[in-house]
Design a protein around this motif. Structure first.
Motif, mmCIF file in Angstrom:
data_model
loop_
_atom_site.group_PDB
_atom_site.id
_atom_site.type_symbol
_atom_site.label_atom_id
_atom_site.label_comp_id
_atom_site.label_asym_id
_atom_site.label_seq_id
_atom_site.Cartn_x
_atom_site.Cartn_y
_atom_site.Cartn_z
ATOM 1 N N HIS A 53 0.831 -1.212 0.000
ATOM 2 C CA HIS A 53 0.000 0.000 0.000
ATOM 3 C C HIS A 53 0.865 1.262 0.000
ATOM 4 C CE1 HIS A 53 -3.232 -2.821 0.762
ATOM 5 N NE2 HIS A 53 -4.107 -1.850 0.611
ATOM 6 N N GLY B 62 1.139 4.035 2.521
ATOM 7 C CA GLY B 62 0.031 3.711 3.427
ATOM 8 C C GLY B 62 0.157 2.281 3.945
ATOM 9 N N GLU C 158 -0.147 1.876 7.808
ATOM 10 C CA GLU C 158 -1.531 2.113 8.233
ATOM 11 C C GLU C 158 -2.407 0.889 7.909
ATOM 12 O OE1 GLU C 158 -2.560 4.540 9.980
ATOM 13 O OE2 GLU C 158 -4.741 4.539 9.725
ATOM 14 N N ASN D 87 -8.186 7.054 -1.201
ATOM 15 C CA ASN D 87 -7.756 7.997 -0.170
ATOM 16 C C ASN D 87 -6.534 8.781 -0.684
ATOM 17 O OD1 ASN D 87 -5.473 6.361 0.160
ATOM 18 N ND2 ASN D 87 -6.329 5.275 1.932
ATOM 19 N N ARG E 185 -3.515 8.494 -0.286
ATOM 20 C CA ARG E 185 -2.328 7.705 -0.659
ATOM 21 C C ARG E 185 -2.565 6.842 -1.898
ATOM 22 N NH1 ARG E 185 -0.015 7.619 4.962
ATOM 23 N NH2 ARG E 185 0.812 9.730 4.883
#
Ligand code: DON
Length: 314
Positions: free
Chosen positions: A243, A246, A249, A284, A286
């Motif tokens: 990701h 990200g 996260e 989002n 990212r």
């Protein structure tokens, strides 16, 4: 778990349908911008083959960077660990299309899931073949994994990227200057753009990802796709790099290896338990699916699936 899982998935699809902040659909690849952000699909395939779906789980979407998992798998099969001389396996902490690290790191991309890394993987896949042969091989591989000959590459998406993929051209030219792209940039990117333009539904993609939950074996055919160790390692790179900036996260919220794409899909793997795909086109900040991530978070909250919780994975 079977009935409970079906109702969990139905609940998640219902919850997602009522959320109005759905992120932003990618618009730098023109055909992707036309996909309505109201779309949401989820497919979960358990180890025994039971498939649970909800929402738009049978609508094909552009899998984009999720294809980098299949490209990496094929390239490791071709050249083995020599691949890691040309691509790292560290998280980049940078955007998926960033160029900044390449100068300091002599044209060696941080990992195979950022664009630069996947472009090097495409260059490896090209080997001594023509781009059309390599693209055909990738398509055959994914069809074989999913057991579905109807899977296609969306030529409109591939051509749109060929027209506007200026950043990818810059990345490839820059790496060529360091000697880390061996073919012409046009040929290498031809493979890369077509691979990214694979169109699969949530169900088809979850089928294609089964070898990663099954220690490298396609559970339907019994065929070994990769060794157990290699499957584990691909999952590890998905967890740490799947990701982009990200990834931390995603690991924190979902706790499963996952790979996202700007088409809004996410492939996640619960080893030994399930192959999971969610799709919601809004992204989002990212570049990862906003509701896709939330849906996976809900799924693991309710099932307890996490590679960080041994009790739940047994
Ligand atoms: O090269 C690109 O920019 C796209 N074909 C793929 C990027 C992508 O999917 C990033 N994922 N979140």
């Amino acid at each position: 778990m079977n009935d409970r899982l079906s109702s969990i998935i139905a609940d998640i699809a219902l919850e997602m349908a009522h959320i109005s902040d759905r992120g932003t659909v990618a618009n730098y690849i023109a055909p992707l911008a036309a996909v309505p952000d109201s779309r949401f699909g989820i497919a979960v395939i358990e180890l025994d083959g039971t498939c649970h779906v909800a929402g738009d789980a049978d609508t094909p979407f552009s899998i984009q960077s999720i294809s980098k998992v299949f490209g990496l798998t094929l390239a490791l099969g071709m050249v083995g660990d020599a691949l890691w001389k040309r691509v790292g396996r560290e998280p980049s902490g940078s955007a998926f299309n960033s160029i900044v690290q390449l100068e300091a790191e002599q044209g060696i991309p941080r990992n195979p899931f950022i664009n630069a890394g996947a472009i090097v993987v495409s260059d490896i896949l090209l080997g001594r073949h023509q781009p059309g042969e390599t693209i055909g091989e990738i398509l055959r591989f994914v069809r074989g994994l999913a057991g579905d000959e109807s899977i296609m590459i969306d030529e409109e998406v591939a051509h749109a990227e060929q027209e506007t993929g200026f950043r990818n051209m810059a990345l490839a030219q820059y790496m060529r200057a360091f000697g880390n792209i061996h073919h012409s940039v046009e040929r290498t990117l031809g493979v890369y753009f077509h691979q990214c333009a694979l169109a699969l539904s949530c169900r088809q993609l979850a089928l294609a990802g089964r070898y990663l939950m099954c220690g490298g074996i396609n559970p339907e055919t019994g065929r070994t796709i990769v060794s157990r160790q290699r499957a584990r390692r691909i999952n590890a790179v998905m967890m740490t790099c799947g990701h982009y900036d990200g990834s931390g996260e995603f690991a924190y919220r979902v706790g499963l290896p996952g790979k996202s794409g700007v088409g809004g899909g996410i492939l996640a793997v619960a080893p030994g338990i399930a192959s999971i795909v969610v799709w919601s086109p809004g992204l989002n900040a990212r570049g990862n699916s906003q509701l896709g991530t939330l849906a996976l978070e809900r799924l693991v909250q309710r099932t307890g699936w996490s590679v960080f919780d041994p009790a739940e994975m047994l």
